[in-house]
Write an enzyme that holds these catalytic residues in place. Structure first.
Site, PDB file in Angstrom:
ATOM      1  N   SER A  64       0.816  -1.212   0.000  1.00 59.81           N
ATOM      2  CA  SER A  64       0.000   0.000   0.000  1.00 59.81           C
ATOM      3  C   SER A  64       0.853   1.266   0.000  1.00 59.81           C
ATOM      4  CB  SER A  64      -0.896  -0.013   1.236  1.00 59.81           C
ATOM      5  OG  SER A  64      -1.372   1.273   1.560  1.00 59.81           O
ATOM      6  N   GLY A  65       0.526   2.184  -0.892  1.00 63.22           N
ATOM      7  CA  GLY A  65       1.212   3.473  -0.917  1.00 63.22           C
ATOM      8  C   GLY A  65       0.956   4.272   0.346  1.00 63.22           C
ATOM      9  N   LEU A  66      -0.295   4.246   0.821  1.00 64.47           N
ATOM     10  CA  LEU A  66      -0.627   4.931   2.071  1.00 64.47           C
ATOM     11  C   LEU A  66       0.187   4.367   3.220  1.00 64.47           C
ATOM     12  CD1 LEU A  66      -2.355   6.715   3.932  1.00 64.47           C
ATOM     13  CD2 LEU A  66      -4.053   4.867   3.962  1.00 64.47           C
ATOM     14  N   ASP A  76       0.792  10.686   1.884  1.00 63.99           N
ATOM     15  CA  ASP A  76       0.534   9.864   0.705  1.00 63.99           C
ATOM     16  C   ASP A  76       0.293  10.757  -0.499  1.00 63.99           C
ATOM     17  OD1 ASP A  76       0.062   7.648  -0.886  1.00 63.99           O
ATOM     18  OD2 ASP A  76      -2.034   7.453  -0.274  1.00 63.99           O
ATOM     19  N   ASP A 103       1.048  -0.762  -4.990  1.00 65.75           N
ATOM     20  CA  ASP A 103       0.323   0.474  -5.261  1.00 65.75           C
ATOM     21  C   ASP A 103       1.322   1.459  -5.859  1.00 65.75           C
ATOM     22  OD1 ASP A 103      -1.114   2.803  -5.197  1.00 65.75           O
ATOM     23  OD2 ASP A 103      -1.514   2.776  -3.039  1.00 65.75           O
ATOM     24  N   ASP A 105       0.757   4.217  -7.478  1.00 67.91           N
ATOM     25  CA  ASP A 105       0.216   5.568  -7.634  1.00 67.91           C
ATOM     26  C   ASP A 105      -0.022   5.891  -9.116  1.00 67.91           C
ATOM     27  OD1 ASP A 105       0.186   5.822  -4.900  1.00 67.91           O
ATOM     28  OD2 ASP A 105       2.112   6.848  -4.791  1.00 67.91           O
ATOM     29  N   GLU A 132      -2.978   4.327 -11.007  1.00 67.85           N
ATOM     30  CA  GLU A 132      -4.263   5.032 -10.954  1.00 67.85           C
ATOM     31  C   GLU A 132      -4.293   6.191 -11.936  1.00 67.85           C
ATOM     32  OE1 GLU A 132      -4.356   7.897  -7.228  1.00 67.85           O
ATOM     33  OE2 GLU A 132      -3.383   5.998  -6.673  1.00 67.85           O
ATOM     34  N   LYS A 138      -0.080  12.506  -6.627  1.00 63.96           N
ATOM     35  CA  LYS A 138      -1.427  12.015  -6.358  1.00 63.96           C
ATOM     36  C   LYS A 138      -1.969  12.569  -5.046  1.00 63.96           C
ATOM     37  CE  LYS A 138      -2.369   8.796  -3.879  1.00 63.96           C
ATOM     38  NZ  LYS A 138      -2.075   7.343  -3.914  1.00 63.96           N
ATOM     39  N   ASN A 140      -4.535  11.156  -1.965  1.00 62.09           N
ATOM     40  CA  ASN A 140      -5.168   9.932  -1.500  1.00 62.09           C
ATOM     41  C   ASN A 140      -6.666   9.979  -1.739  1.00 62.09           C
ATOM     42  OD1 ASN A 140      -6.571   8.202   0.750  1.00 62.09           O
ATOM     43  ND2 ASN A 140      -4.493   7.417   0.593  1.00 62.09           N
ATOM     44  N   SER A 141      -7.201   8.869  -2.212  1.00 67.28           N
ATOM     45  CA  SER A 141      -8.599   8.819  -2.654  1.00 67.28           C
ATOM     46  C   SER A 141      -9.604   8.945  -1.526  1.00 67.28           C
ATOM     47  CB  SER A 141      -8.847   7.507  -3.404  1.00 67.28           C
ATOM     48  OG  SER A 141      -7.970   7.378  -4.489  1.00 67.28           O
ATOM     49  N   ARG A 177      -6.177   1.280 -12.212  1.00 70.33           N
ATOM     50  CA  ARG A 177      -7.103   1.724 -11.152  1.00 70.33           C
ATOM     51  C   ARG A 177      -7.898   2.923 -11.648  1.00 70.33           C
ATOM     52  NH1 ARG A 177      -4.950   3.201  -5.100  1.00 70.33           N
ATOM     53  NH2 ARG A 177      -6.299   4.994  -4.671  1.00 70.33           N
ATOM     54  N   HIS A 208     -12.554   1.809  -7.899  1.00 72.20           N
ATOM     55  CA  HIS A 208     -12.468   2.383  -6.560  1.00 72.20           C
ATOM     56  C   HIS A 208     -13.722   3.188  -6.243  1.00 72.20           C
ATOM     57  CE1 HIS A 208     -10.354   2.926  -2.981  1.00 72.20           C
ATOM     58  NE2 HIS A 208      -9.429   3.792  -3.327  1.00 72.20           N
TER      59      HIS A 208
END
Length: 314
Positions: A64-66, A76, A103, A105, A132, A138, A140-141, A177, A208
């Site tokens: 996970s990038g986060l 992130d 991930d 990104d 993504e 980026k 974070n979503s 993504r 997502h």
């Protein structure tokens, strides 16, 4: 000069090992994505957490990038460079035998940055990368009320194609993504983008959504009709029974950030208790920490003991 040649030879040998080892892992990930069963992968953010995920029985890891940025203490938002992320992934890959989907990104730039990243991931035995369709750097979503600008659809599709065309390992998985729902667009935009990325060669679509119910995912799955494997991340709609994902034909579920969140909770609680009590008695008596020997076991320390007995003079 001899040392330089030897060093280069060692690096090439290590690269070949990771590439061959990674090919097995990428084939395993591709098999999971195309399986008729619903598959699951679990978040990890360093070598230790990756080994814990594998020991729990999971067949794959979500890097996970986060989580990776959080364990470095940065945001992130691509504040950690891709080389720093690749360094973490090397430890994770070395510590485990199961495939890692990273991930990635937005790919840290345009098509050229993304395909260079893919090459470095292949060398380190990573099995796949998820890109993504947003802009670099980026956002974070899951942030509330933050602008989430999408990348140009054609440019992102060509980025996917560039990554696929650059592969040395044909089983290395490229997951696209789609952030249309995150950015506030409707189903039509999500379908249009998914079609473009699938046509560009994406091995799977990660759809997502940050709604607390799965309505966007359900609508997409019904309209998509199994054109390409679909991956989901039910972090926000976690109350949805897993059977529904199976019924809709989802290929893979990512439990995306729960190890880093668990770690933070445990560290906050234990640190606060030690500070308050000015003693270790409470946390040890209540078994809030593992024995030091468990850390040694997770580090594979017994192998070093055996090697020392074999290679050090008595």
């Amino acid at each position: 000069m001899i040392l330089l040649i030897s060093d280069k030879s060692a690096r090439l040998s290590q690269c070949r090992y990771y590439t061959a080892h990674g090919a097995k892992k990428s084939a395993a990930l591709k098999k999971m994505l195309t399986s008729s069963n619903l598959e699951y992968i679990m978040e990890a953010h360093n070598g230790l957490s990756a080994r814990i995920v594998e020991e729990a029985g999971f067949q794959g890891i979500w890097a996970s990038g986060l989580a990776m940025s959080a364990q470095m203490g940065v945001r992130d938002s691509n504040e950690a460079s891709w080389t720093q992320v690749v360094d973490i992934l090397e430890f994770m890959s070395e510590a485990t035998e199961i495939p890692i989907l990273v991930d990635a990104d937005t790919g840290y730039g345009n098509f050229n940055n993304a395909r260079r990243l893919v090459g470095k991931l292949e060398e380190r035995g990573v099995a796949g990368a998820c890109f993504e369709d947003k802009l670099f750097p980026k956002t974070n979503s899951l942030h509330d009320d933050r602008h989430q600008p999408l990348a140009d659809m054609e440019e992102f599709a060509l980025k996917i194609k560039a990554c696929k065309d650059s592969l040395r390992d044909p089983n290395f998985c490229i997951v696209a993504r789609v952030e249309a729902f995150i950015a506030g667009w409707e189903l039509e935009e999500a379908l249009k983008r998914s079609e473009a990325y699938s046509n560009a060669g994406a091995d799977a679509i990660l759809m997502h959504s940050k709604k607390s119910d799965p309505s966007e995912i359900e609508a997409f799955m019904k309209a998509w009709n199994h054109k390409t494997p679909v991956v989901i991340v039910p972090t926000k709609y976690y109350t949805t029974p897993t059977q529904q994902f199976k019924d809709w034909g989802v290929s893979m579920v990512i439990w995306a950030n729960h190890n880093i969140r668990t770690s933070v909770k445990a560290m906050q609680d234990v640190t606060a208790q030690i500070y308050k009590e000015q003693s270790l008695i409470g946390i040890e008596k209540e078994k809030k920490v593992v024995p030091v020997k468990e850390i040694f076991r997770l580090q594979n320390d017994h192998e070093l003991v055996q090697a020392e007995n074999k290679y050090l003079p008595k």
